[in-house]
Enzyme design. Structure first.
Site, PDB file in Angstrom:
ATOM      1  N   LYS A 131       0.858  -1.189   0.000  1.00 46.00           N
ATOM      2  CA  LYS A 131       0.000   0.000   0.000  1.00 46.00           C
ATOM      3  C   LYS A 131       0.893   1.237   0.000  1.00 46.00           C
ATOM      4  CE  LYS A 131      -4.004   1.781   2.574  1.00 46.00           C
ATOM      5  NZ  LYS A 131      -4.946   1.445   3.658  1.00 46.00           N
ATOM      6  N   ASP A 270     -16.475   0.110  -0.687  1.00 49.37           N
ATOM      7  CA  ASP A 270     -15.166  -0.362  -1.149  1.00 49.37           C
ATOM      8  C   ASP A 270     -14.276  -0.739   0.035  1.00 49.37           C
ATOM      9  OD1 ASP A 270     -15.505   2.581  -1.038  1.00 49.37           O
ATOM     10  OD2 ASP A 270     -13.331   2.584  -1.172  1.00 49.37           O
TER      11      ASP A 270
HETATM   12  P1  AMP Z   1      -9.195   4.898   0.756  1.00 51.18           P
HETATM   13  O1  AMP Z   1      -9.740   6.180   1.285  1.00 51.18           O
HETATM   14  O2  AMP Z   1      -7.784   4.621   1.161  1.00 51.18           O
HETATM   15  O3  AMP Z   1     -10.104   3.730   0.995  1.00 51.18           O
HETATM   16  O4  AMP Z   1      -9.118   5.093  -0.835  1.00 51.18           O
HETATM   17  C1  AMP Z   1     -10.230   5.340  -1.644  1.00 51.18           C
HETATM   18  C2  AMP Z   1      -9.806   5.298  -3.091  1.00 51.18           C
HETATM   19  O5  AMP Z   1      -8.893   6.352  -3.378  1.00 51.18           O
HETATM   20  C3  AMP Z   1      -9.103   4.012  -3.502  1.00 51.18           C
HETATM   21  O6  AMP Z   1      -9.464   3.717  -4.829  1.00 51.18           O
HETATM   22  C4  AMP Z   1      -7.645   4.385  -3.425  1.00 51.18           C
HETATM   23  O7  AMP Z   1      -6.861   3.586  -4.261  1.00 51.18           O
HETATM   24  C5  AMP Z   1      -7.662   5.841  -3.884  1.00 51.18           C
HETATM   25  N1  AMP Z   1      -6.539   6.601  -3.317  1.00 51.18           N
HETATM   26  C6  AMP Z   1      -6.400   7.003  -2.045  1.00 51.18           C
HETATM   27  N2  AMP Z   1      -5.252   7.679  -1.897  1.00 51.18           N
HETATM   28  C7  AMP Z   1      -4.640   7.708  -3.090  1.00 51.18           C
HETATM   29  C8  AMP Z   1      -3.411   8.249  -3.588  1.00 51.18           C
HETATM   30  N3  AMP Z   1      -2.569   8.916  -2.799  1.00 51.18           N
HETATM   31  N4  AMP Z   1      -3.121   8.048  -4.885  1.00 51.18           N
HETATM   32  C9  AMP Z   1      -3.948   7.385  -5.700  1.00 51.18           C
HETATM   33  N5  AMP Z   1      -5.131   6.864  -5.296  1.00 51.18           N
HETATM   34  C10 AMP Z   1      -5.467   7.013  -4.016  1.00 51.18           C
HETATM   35 MG    MG Z   2     -10.345   1.861   0.602  1.00 54.18          MG
END
Ligand code: AMP
Ligand code: MG
Length: 505
Positions: A131, A270
Site C-alpha cells: 500500500k 469499497d
Molecule cells: P481509501 O480512502 O484509502 O479507501 O481510498 C479510496 C480510493 O482512493 C481508492 O481507490 C484508493 O486507491 C484511492 N486513493 C487514495 N489515496 C490515493 C493516492 N494517494 N493516490 C492514488 N489513489 C489514491
Molecule cells: Mg479503501
C-alpha cells in the site's frame, strides 16, 4: 479523499528488478491474477529512492511460514517498497467500485499493488499487498503514495484488532521510501505490506454490476465462494449462498467492533471485505467515553459512520452487494429481489444475536434470561449519560462491586450493580469463572487515541520508534492487565482534547 491534487503520472513506472534474492519461504500462487483482464491491470510498483524497514512483524512472518533470518539484512527493505519483486509475485492493481458516503464511484487500487497470493506451509492463502507503492491506472489524480503516519497507524491498529480476536487484515511491515509525499504538509513517504484473506470488496461486485458484466459477476462469485466459503461452493444457488455467508460474517464482525468500541470511520462499500475481515484502516479510532454518536473522522460531518450507526451502515452496504448480485441471483427479476430482500432483512436479527452474546460475555453471564438485553441496555444508557469510559467500566465492573470503590458512584449505577449482582447469583458459575469470561471479552488495553497519536508523532517527527514498539507490544496482550502500566490501562486524563482523525491519503 485525496486532499492535494498532483499531476497524473506522465510516464509508465520504471520497472523494478525481479531479483530472486533469498526465497525466505515465499510461495506465490496468484489465482486473482489468473482471472480475466477485466478484473485487474498489471502494474509494477514504482521504485523509491531509499527503502528502509522501520517496523517488521516477526510473529506474523513466522506464522506465514517465512524465514525471519531473511529479513535481517538491510537489503530486505527493497522487497517491502517494491524496488524488488518477490519471486513468484505477479503485481496487479485490482478493479473495483464503491459507494463513498452514499455515492457510487469507480475506483480500483489507486495506490495499492497486489503482489500475489502467498501459500503458507499449512495451505492457507493470503494476499500480499503493498500500500503506497506508486501510481496505477486507477490513481486518478492521486500520487499513488502513502505517508508514514497513516501506514504506521494501520499497522498498529490492525495488529491490535487481531490481538483482540477480531477478523482483520494484518500488517507485515512498514518501510519508508526516502521520498516526501505532498499532502497539506510535506510528509515522509512509506509503504505498508498488508496481508489479507483477500481484497475482494463489496465494491468489486458493484464494479461488474455497473459494467453490466454478468459473466464477470458469476466468475467473481465462484472465486469468492471457493476462497472464503468453501463449504458453500457447491451450492445450486451460488450467489445466494455467497450473500448469506457474507451477511452472517459481517453481522459477527460488527458485533465484535461494538464489543471493543471500534469506530471504522469510513465504511464505504469499497472498504467492506467479503472475507469478513476488517479492512482499510483510515480515520478509525476507539471510543473512550461510551457514546453511540461518537465520530472521529474529520470529514464525516453528518455522523454517517458514527459508532452506533455501524450496524445500520453494514446492512446498507450489504444491500448494495445484494443489488449487485441481483442479475445472477435468479433469472426472474422479481424472484431475485425477493431472495435478496429476505437475506438482507436477516442481518438485523443476526447482528442482535451476536451482539447480545457479546454483551452477556462482557457481563459474565453464562446462562440466558429474557431480561439480559434490558440489563445490558440499562448499563449502556447509564454510561452514555455519565460519559463513563467504555473499556474501563466493563473491565472494572467486578472491582467496582463495593460502593466505596464505585466511580463515579451514583444511585443509578449502584441500583444497576445490585440488579446485575442478583442476576449473577442466579447462575451456578463460580466468581473466578465469571471473572475469566469477563476478562476474555473486556479488553484492559485498547489503542487509545491519545496514546496512538503520541506514539505516531514520536515516530514520524522524532524518528523515535521506541514508544510505538512499546505500545504495539502492550496491544499484543489486550486482555492481560498484569505487567501493563497505569498509563495504558486508564482512560485519557481529563482535559485530553477530542481526537480528530484523517483519511490516510
Ligand atoms: P481509501 O480512502 O484509502 O479507501 O481510498 C479510496 C480510493 O482512493 C481508492 O481507490 C484508493 O486507491 C484511492 N486513493 C487514495 N489515496 C490515493 C493516492 N494517494 N493516490 C492514488 N489513489 C489514491
Ligand atoms: Mg479503501
Amino acid at each position: 479523499m485525496i486532499k492535494v491534487e498532483t499531476e497524473p503520472p506522465g510516464k509508465l513506472p520504471a520497472k523494478p528488478s525481479h531479483v530472486a534474492s533469498r526465497h525466505a519461504g515465499w510461495h506465490f500462487d496468484n489465482s486473482y491474477a489468473r482471472l480475466p483482464e477485466v478484473f485487474h491491470t498489471r502494474v509494477n510498483p514504482t521504485p523509491v529512492a531509499q527503502p528502509r524497514l522501520v517496523i517488521f512483524n516477526h510473529p506474523l512472518a513466522h506464522s506465514l511460514g517465512l524465514d525471519p533470518a531473511a529479513f535481517s539484512d538491510p537489503g530486505a527493505a527493497a522487497f517491502f517498497t517494491g524496488n524488488q519483486i518477490l519471486p513468484g509475485a505477479e503485481p496487479i492493481a485490482q478493479a473495483y467500485a464503491g459507494h463513498q458516503y452514499g455515492n457510487f464511484v469507480r475506483l480500483g487500487d489507486g495506490r495499492a499493488i497486489l503482489l500475489g497470493e502467498h501459500r503458507t506451509p499449512t495451505g492457507e492463502r493470503f494476499d500480499i499487498q503493498l500500500k503506497g507503492a506508486g501510481p496505477t491506472l486507477y490513481s486518478r489524480r492521486g500520487d499513488g503514495r502513502a505517508a508514514l503516519g497513516p501506514m504506521l497507524r494501520e499497522y498498529l491498529i490492525s495488529e491490535a484488532m487481531h490481538a483482540l480476536g477480531i477478523p482483520t487484515t494484518r500488517s507485515l511491515a512498514v518501510a519508508t521510501t526516502g521520498e516526501p509525499v505532498l499532502r497539506e504538509q510535506t510528509l515522509p513517504g512509506a509503504v505498508l505490506t498488508r496481508v489479507a484473506a483477500s481484497h475482494i470488496r463489496v465494491g468489486t461486485f458493484e464494479y461488474f454490476a455497473g459494467l453490466g458484466d454478468h459473466d464477470a459477476l458469476g466468475r467473481l462469485t465462484d472465486h469468492t465462494l471457493r476462497r472464503h466459503f468453501p463449504d458453500r461452493a457447491e451450492s445450486d444457488h451460488p450467489a445466494l449462498a455467497l450473500l448469506e455467508g457474507v451477511v452472517e460474517r459481517q453481522a459477527s464482525l460488527i458485533a465484535h467492533w461494538m464489543r471493543v468500541g471500534f469506530v471504522h470511520g469510513v465504511m464505504n462499500t469499497d472498504n467492506m471485505a467479503l472475507s469478513g475481515e476488517t479492512i482499510d484502516y483510515g480515520p478509525c479510532a476507539f471510543v473512550d467515553a461510551y457514546d453511540p454518536a461518537a465520530v472521529f473522522s474529520s470529514i464525516d460531518h453528518h455522523g454517517r459512520y458514527a459508532f452506533g450507526q455501524q450496524p445500520r451502515i453494514a446492512a446498507w452496504n450489504l444491500a448494495r452487494l445484494a443489488e449487485a448480485l441481483l442479475p445472477i441471483l435468479h433469472p426472474k427479476p422479481q424472484a431475485a429481489l425477493l431472495r435478496a430482500n429476505e437475506v438482507i432483512d436477516s442481518f438485523s436479527a443476526r447482528f442482535h444475536r451476536h451482539w447480545l452474546a457479546s454483551l452477556r460475555a462482557k457481563l459474565g453471564l453464562f446462562s440466558v434470561e429474557p431480561e439480559d438485553a434490558s440489563l445490558a441496555e440499562e448499563l449502556l444508557r447509564w454510561m452514555q449519560q455519565s460519559r463513563a469510559d467504555y473499556t474501563h467500566t466493563f473491565r472494572n465492573l467486578r472491582a467496582d462491586a463495593t460502593p466505596e470503590s464505585t466511580s463515579p458512584a451514583d444511585a443509578v449505577f449502584t441500583a444497576w450493580h445490585r440488579r446485575w449482582t442478583e442476576r449473577l447469583a442466579r447462575q451456578h458459575q463460580a466468581e473466578t469463572e465469571v471473572i475469566r469470561l469477563m476478562n476474555a471479552n473486556n479488553p484492559a488495553v485498547i489503542p487509545r487515541n491519545h496514546m496512538v497519536e503520541a506514539a505516531l508523532a514520536a515516530a514520524t517527527t522524532g524518528n523515535d520508534f521506541a514508544q510505538l514498539e512499546r505500545l504495539n507490544a502492550a496491544l499484543a496482550k489486550p486482555y492481560d492487565a498484569a505487567d501493563q502500566t497505569a498509563a495504558l490501562l486508564n482512560p485519557p486524563p481529563p482535559g485530553t482534547p477530542a481526537c480528530r482523525t484523517f483519511c490516510g491519503t
